[in-house]
Write an enzyme that holds these catalytic residues in place. Structure first.
Site, short mmCIF file in Angstrom:
data_model
loop_
_atom_site.label_atom_id
_atom_site.label_comp_id
_atom_site.label_asym_id
_atom_site.label_seq_id
_atom_site.Cartn_x
_atom_site.Cartn_y
_atom_site.Cartn_z
N ASP A 98 -0.33 20.35 -63.71
CA ASP A 98 -1.03 21.77 -64.04
C ASP A 98 -0.44 22.57 -64.62
OD1 ASP A 98 -2.95 20.82 -62.06
OD2 ASP A 98 -1.99 21.54 -60.48
N GLU A 135 -15.07 20.14 -58.26
CA GLU A 135 -13.85 19.43 -58.04
C GLU A 135 -12.86 20.48 -57.43
OE1 GLU A 135 -10.30 18.19 -60.97
OE2 GLU A 135 -12.44 17.70 -61.76
#
Length: 261
Positions: free
Chosen positions: A61, A50
């Site tokens: 994130d 990924e």
């Protein structure tokens, strides 16, 4: 037709494992090393790779991934640079390469153009953390045209109705969010992940992989008991940052060891 990602997950299942999906920031720490890192991840046993293109407002994130993507952004990496990078990786490994991208990057590039360029360079599909199927008509059409997997996220807070919509519109797998919040290392995974996978299966999802907070071999081993794959990002990025490609490979092997059921 079964996609490359689905074949990879099914192959792991047939071997008595949960699949291992490893995340790396695209272009980190530099394009050449990023290619070597992805290939090393594949060689260490990852079933799916990924790649996350850098984004200026990465709401999902955690700090380690933010630090890495900021480094790549400051070095001048742009969306157009993603596709040559993917080609270099797919020329060296048969492990499927997914992109995990915030939707604005795809819209700015052009949805149809993005899908065409991703398919042309050997990419397998896109994980879209911030768009839902009911707002993704253009992407659904483009993904079908180019044979790309579209992987939507399901959260513990999702209603049964929404889970059914996500399951019916996803291909490859459904990205099962283990806990609410941002990516990063956690001592314990929420029991919510197991419950959510059960709900997704009841909603018709054929394959569900668990991510967010998965950082240890023990986490992976736990996930192997109920899901089709474990998704690890922060622990791999930290290993690459601190130990280079060799450090990343060692961490990946350690995590892959937890996949056996």
């Amino acid at each position: 037709m079964t996609s490359r990602v689905e074949i990879a997950l099914d192959r792991a299942k047939d071997a008595g494992r949960t699949a291992f999906i490893g995340y790396l920031p695209a272009g980190y720490p530099d394009p050449d090393t990023a290619v070597e890192a992805a290939v090393a991840l594949a060689e260490a046993g990852a079933d799916v790779i990924e790649l996350g293109p850098p984004y200026s407002d990465p709401v999902m994130d955690g700090p380690i991934i933010q630090e890495a993507t900021n480094h790549v952004l400051e070095a001048g990496f742009r969306t157009r640079d993603l596709f040559p990078l993917i080609r270099r990786i797919t020329e060296r490994t048969d492990v499927p390469v997914l992109v995990m991208s915030y939707w604005n990057l795809i819209v700015q590039y052009g949805v149809a153009r993005y899908a065409a360029d991703l398919a042309a360079t050997g990419g397998a599909g896109i994980i879209t953390p911030d768009i839902t199927p009911d707002a993704a008509d253009e992407w659904i059409r483009a993904s079908e045209k180019h044979g790309l997997d579209r992987i939507f996220l399901a959260a513990p807070t999702s209603t049964d109705e929404r889970l059914a919509m996500i399951a019916s519109n996803s291909s490859g797998f459904v990205y099962t969010v283990s806990t609410m919040g941002i990516t990063g290392e956690r001592a314990d995974l929420d029991e919510a992940a197991r419950t959510l996978v059960d709900r997704l299966r009841a909603a018709g999802a054929e394959r569900a992989c668990v991510g967010i907070g998965v950082t240890t071999s023990e986490h992976v081993s736990n996930i192997a008991g109920y899901a089709d794959g474990a998704i690890v990002g922060t622990a791999l990025v930290k290993a690459l940052r601190d130990g280079g490609v060799d450090g990343l490979a060692a961490k990946a092997r350690e995590l892959v060891a937890g996949t056996r059921r």
